[in-house]
Every structure is written in C-alpha cells, then in structure tokens.
Design a protein around this motif. Structure first.
Motif, mmCIF file in Angstrom:
data_model
loop_
_atom_site.group_PDB
_atom_site.id
_atom_site.type_symbol
_atom_site.label_atom_id
_atom_site.label_comp_id
_atom_site.label_asym_id
_atom_site.label_seq_id
_atom_site.Cartn_x
_atom_site.Cartn_y
_atom_site.Cartn_z
ATOM 1 N N GLU A 1 0.824 -0.987 0.497
ATOM 2 C CA GLU A 1 0.020 0.103 0.039
ATOM 3 C C GLU A 1 0.948 1.065 -0.187
ATOM 4 O OE1 GLU A 1 -3.804 1.518 2.447
ATOM 5 O OE2 GLU A 1 -3.062 0.201 2.963
ATOM 6 N N GLU A 2 2.203 1.704 0.902
ATOM 7 C CA GLU A 2 2.816 2.539 1.187
ATOM 8 C C GLU A 2 2.920 2.935 -0.594
ATOM 9 O OE1 GLU A 2 5.768 1.396 3.191
ATOM 10 O OE2 GLU A 2 4.382 1.942 5.317
ATOM 11 N N ALA A 3 3.447 1.331 -1.215
ATOM 12 C CA ALA A 3 4.420 1.769 -2.865
ATOM 13 C C ALA A 3 2.990 2.430 -4.029
ATOM 14 C CB ALA A 3 5.053 0.274 -3.441
ATOM 15 N N ALA A 4 2.491 1.581 -3.318
ATOM 16 C CA ALA A 4 0.664 2.259 -4.060
ATOM 17 C C ALA A 4 0.436 4.075 -4.037
ATOM 18 C CB ALA A 4 -0.535 1.931 -3.890
ATOM 19 N N THR A 5 0.421 3.709 -2.815
ATOM 20 C CA THR A 5 0.633 5.786 -2.505
ATOM 21 C C THR A 5 1.507 6.985 -3.121
ATOM 22 O OG1 THR A 5 -0.576 5.028 -0.448
ATOM 23 C CG2 THR A 5 -0.097 7.155 -1.038
ATOM 24 N N ALA A 6 2.878 5.498 -2.473
ATOM 25 C CA ALA A 6 4.122 6.573 -3.406
ATOM 26 C C ALA A 6 3.753 7.099 -5.173
ATOM 27 C CB ALA A 6 5.389 5.473 -3.067
ATOM 28 N N LEU A 7 3.385 5.892 -5.464
ATOM 29 C CA LEU A 7 2.777 5.985 -6.898
ATOM 30 C C LEU A 7 2.011 7.100 -7.367
ATOM 31 C CD1 LEU A 7 3.375 2.752 -8.080
ATOM 32 C CD2 LEU A 7 5.119 4.145 -8.614
ATOM 33 N N GLY A 8 1.064 7.709 -6.494
ATOM 34 C CA GLY A 8 0.056 8.321 -6.577
ATOM 35 C C GLY A 8 -0.940 8.104 -6.996
ATOM 36 N N MET A 9 -1.323 6.640 -6.292
ATOM 37 C CA MET A 9 -2.919 5.762 -6.434
ATOM 38 C C MET A 9 -3.397 6.074 -4.900
ATOM 39 S SD MET A 9 -1.365 2.114 -7.872
ATOM 40 C CE MET A 9 -3.520 1.564 -8.000
ATOM 41 N N SER B 1 -5.063 1.634 -4.653
ATOM 42 C CA SER B 1 -4.467 0.805 -3.984
ATOM 43 C C SER B 1 -5.410 -0.339 -3.877
ATOM 44 C CB SER B 1 -3.261 1.633 -3.405
ATOM 45 O OG SER B 1 -4.776 1.856 -1.905
ATOM 46 N N MET B 2 -6.714 -0.647 -2.214
ATOM 47 C CA MET B 2 -6.631 -1.304 -2.268
ATOM 48 C C MET B 2 -8.025 -2.612 -3.176
ATOM 49 S SD MET B 2 -6.885 -1.218 0.436
ATOM 50 C CE MET B 2 -8.093 -2.607 0.993
#
Length: 325
Positions: free
Chosen positions: A196-204, A209-210
């Motif tokens: 989830e942290e990687a998805a947030t870092a990619l701007g998702m 992300s979920m």
C-alpha cells in the motif's frame, strides 16, 4: 572448459566440488511403506462391504429414494435452499467487508462497535438467533424515530418482518457477516504494508490501491475460507425451521417423510441434493483459488523437493565453475 564439464554432468546429479574424487552416482531407492498399502486395502474393503450391505438392506428404502429424488416438491425446495444460500452469503459478504474495515479503523468507537457485533453474533448459536428474529415482529411491532420532547417523529411498521423467507435471509446473513469480517480482516492483514505504501508513492488513491493492489493479493487468503463458509451456509439453511420456514429442502423432505412414514429414504434424498450443490460449489472454489494463486510459489511437497534439488544442483554447478575459473 568448465562449461563443458558442467553440461556433461547429468540433470539429476550434483557434480563434486573442486579437488574431490569423482564417484559414481548412487541409485535412488524409494522408501517403502508396506503398512500404508495394507491400511489402504482395509479401507477399500470396508467401503465395499458397506456399499454391498447398504444396497441389500431394505431399511434404506431405495425404491422411495428413486421416487422422490426428482419429485417436484423436492426440486422446488432445493431451489429455495439455493436462494437462501446465495442471498444470505451476498449480504453477509458485504456486511463482513464493512465490519472488517471497522475493525481496522483507528477510531476506537468504530472498532469497539464492530468488536461488540462480532462478540454477540459469534458467541450465540445461529439457531437461537433465528428464533429471536422470528419473534422480532412481536417484540417490536413498529419502531418510532423522532426528536425527544417534540411532535417530530416517524413510525416504521415492521409487518414485513413476518415474511419467513425474508427473516431467514436476514438472520443467516447477520450471523455470517460476523465470520466473514474476520476472514476479510485476516486477508487484508496478510498483505504487506509496503504494498500500500508503494501504491501511495506512485500517486494511487486509497480506493485504487485497495482494489488493484491490496484486495487482489488478499483474495488468495480470503477465497479458501469463504468457500468453506458458502458450503457451511448451504447446510445451515436446514435450521430455518426455527423461524419457522418449512419450504427449504430439509423442511419439505421432513414433511413428506412424516406423511409417508419413510424418514430414512427422504433423508437420503435431501443429502443427495446437498451433495450435488456442495460439489458444484467446491469445483467453483477450486477454479477461483487457481486463478487468484497465479504467480505464487509451489505449495505441494513434491514440488518443494524438486525445487530444492534443482537449487542445490545449480549452486553446486556455480561453485564448481567458479573454482575452475
């Protein structure tokens, strides 16, 4: 020169380290299990003896089984059982997902409410819950919502709660939601936080992300116990007589047996229909697990041994080549 020696070494043998004497590969002797074969033969003979005895025993009433297995009343009751299972599981999964999110919420009030729900519905028998919901319209004939000390209020008539089928769906779904909440929560917790942290870092966004990262990975953990819950729900529908609802498969079979005085054959008929539905559900669960397990490592023991052998062979070859170079 090292590559030539590495290629000549067999795929199933591990070359000796550098400087070690070359020895012939030993033959692989499989471990024998004679008592395992004896136990299997005993089981097969016991099963064959039971089948032969049951086929010749008149108490089973096989002629009545053939008469009622495709009876219209039984077929209609089987459809009612299937509807109860599908509707209850659909509502239970949605409520369970909401409760799982509440359990993972940092808000202590929301988390406590979800925990209280799970404590009540998991701690009381489903039969008792169905009896309570059957009496709910007698306890609360209507619900009045309004502002205290004013004339602003609205009354909700609960006459619809006298519908036995609706009460059965509601009671089964509310009970199932408590178990699905823990299944979904375990699946979500099985995914590493770094995903989830990687998805947030990619701007998702949280929703993307979920739905695209976390839930697809959690489904591998969620599907097996959910399949078990569906099968369990199919069999739990036989308890709706507590409401009472007698149009389900077990209820109709019981009513017919009370008239014809053939309880055993009608139990066999109901069991055959339950086994049919269960088999279809298990096949569907197998393909769902296979789909959501794509990209994961092998799980079978023989695959583990084969992978370990190949890894050791590759490591030995690497050491051998490195020593020659």
């Amino acid at each position: 020169m090292s590559r030539a020696r590495s290629s000549r070494s067999g795929a199933g043998t591990i070359p000796p380290p550098t400087g070690a004497p070359v020895t012939e590969s030993l033959p692989i002797v499989r471990l024998r299990h004679p008592w395992r074969a004896v136990f299997a033969v005993v089981l097969v003979l016991a099963l064959a003896g039971f089948v032969v005895d049951a086929a010749q025993r008149s108490a089973y009433g096989w002629e009545y089984v053939g008469t009622y297995v495709f009876d219209k009343r039984i077929s209609a009751a089987a459809l009612v059982t299937l509807q109860l299972t599908v509707y209850s599981m659909a509502i239970g999964v949605v409520l369970g997902l909401a409760l799982a999110v509440m359990r993972l919420s940092p808000n202590p009030v929301v988390k406590s409410v979800a925990w209280l729900y799970l404590w009540v519905f998991r701690g009381t028998p489903v039969y008792v819950q169905l009896v309570f919901w059957g009496l709910f319209s007698l306890i609360y004939p209507q619900i009045v919502l309004g502002v205290p000390w004013t004339d602003l209020h609205i009354a909700l008539d609960l006459a619809f709660m006298q519908n036995a089928f609706l009460i059965a769906v509601l009671g089964l779904a509310l009970n199932e939601a408590a178990y699905m909440a823990e299944i979904v929560r375990a699946g979500l917790l099985s995914v590493d936080d770094g995903q989830e942290e990687a998805a947030t870092a990619l701007g998702m966004s949280w929703w993307h992300s979920m739905t695209r990262i976390v839930i697809p990975q959690a489904m591998r953990v969620i599907i097996p116990p959910t399949g078990n819950e569906v099968v369990s729900m199919l069999k739990t529908t036989s308890l709706v007589a507590a409401i009472p609802l007698t149009t389900d498969l077990y209820g109709v079979a019981r009513d017919i047996s009370a008239v014809t005085y053939t309880p055993v054959p009608l139990l066999i008929v109901a069991s055959l229909w339950y086994l049919l539905f269960t088999s279809v559900l298990m096949i569907g669960q197998h393909f769902l697990e296979k789909r959501f397990s794509r990209g994961t490592g092998p799980r079978r023991p023989q695959n583990h041994r084969r992978a370990r052998t190949l890894a050791l062979s590759a490591a030995a070859n690497a050491r051998h080549d490195g020593g020659d170079e």
